[in-house]
Design an enzyme around this catalytic site. Structure first.
Site, short mmCIF file in Angstrom:
data_model
loop_
_atom_site.label_atom_id
_atom_site.label_comp_id
_atom_site.label_asym_id
_atom_site.label_seq_id
_atom_site.Cartn_x
_atom_site.Cartn_y
_atom_site.Cartn_z
CB CYS A 120 40.75 -40.24 -18.17
SG CYS A 120 40.00 -40.22 -16.52
CG HIS A 215 38.99 -44.43 -19.20
ND1 HIS A 215 40.36 -44.56 -19.22
CD2 HIS A 215 38.70 -43.73 -18.07
CE1 HIS A 215 40.89 -43.98 -18.16
NE2 HIS A 215 39.90 -43.46 -17.44
CD GLU A 217 40.98 -46.41 -22.25
OE1 GLU A 217 41.44 -46.24 -21.10
OE2 GLU A 217 40.53 -45.49 -22.97
#
Length: 243
Positions: A120, A215, A217
């Site tokens: 990001c 993202h 994650e």
């Protein structure tokens, strides 16, 4: 074998649960994804108050690490990519020292070939370091990619397509800015349906580099395709052949 050491620049925070004062934080989901991949995530103090004057210090600090992960965070000050006018009113969490450290860390990683995963804001940092620019705001809430999970199309044969194992993938996004002019040597390897660049690669990079606007994650714990992004990064940091 010891886990490869992964440097993750901390993010400044005005407060944190159970702490009385301002904090430096790392995303728990990000740290967990690195750990699951076999890495040792290490939060690094983003100390660079003098900007480029601290380049030798940042370079020296990174030598002990096997990889660097540039995480998401606030917006980069527009003057960092050559825009000197009045900043857009929707910019948030701009911090001079954070910018100085992240930009120098990216610069040093690219110079030395240190395996790098940029997420990001991290992608935007890499683009800025290589002379690119950002669109300061994508056009308001109706056009931004905040709190959305949407499909992206990956360039066939690109590193990111090989990592996730396909040419379409669902990703979690949280950003209101995007790449405008590409930095030198970068190419777009994934796009959202609205044309937003969602992944970049550096042609002829000295080392392993993957940059994603989304993202991974956020969904890595339940989505093997997103966890593979971290797995490939940690393998590169461990000295295995780049994926």
């Amino acid at each position: 074998m010891p886990r490869p050491l992964i440097a993750i620049p901390a993010r400044f925070s005005a407060s944190a649960s159970a702490l009385r004062y301002a904090a430096e934080v790392s995303s728990r989901a990000l740290v967990d994804a690195v750990w699951r991949a076999g890495g040792e995530p290490v939060t690094v103090h983003p100390y660079a108050p003098g900007g480029s004057a601290y380049a030798p210090d940042v370079a020296a600090r990174l030598t002990r690490f096997d990889g660097v992960l540039l995480p998401g965070g606030g917006d980069i000050a527009p003057h960092r990519y050559g825009e000197e006018g009045e900043p857009h009113e929707r910019l948030y969490d701009v911090h001079a020292e954070q910018d100085g450290f992240d930009l120098e860390a990216a610069r040093q990683a690219l110079r030395t070939g240190l395996p790098t995963l940029a997420v990001c804001r991290g992608l935007q940092v890499v683009n800025t370091v290589l002379g690119g620019t950002l669109q300061q705001d994508m056009g308001g809430p109706a056009r931004e990619h905040r709190h959305v999970v949407h499909p992206v199309t990956l360039r066939p044969g690109s590193r990111i397509a090989r990592i996730v194992g396909g040419e379409k993938v669902e990703v979690s996004c949280y950003h209101h800015q995007r790449v405008d002019r590409l930095g030198d040597g970068l190419r777009i390897t994934a796009r959202a349906a609205d044309g937003t660049p969602e992944a970049l690669e550096l042609v002829g990079a000295k080392g392993w580099l993957t940059a994603v606007q989304w993202h991974p994650e956020d969904t890595a714990q339940d989505d093997p395709a997103q966890q593979r992004v971290f797995d490939a990064f940690v393998r590169a940091a461990a000295g295995d052949a780049p994926h």
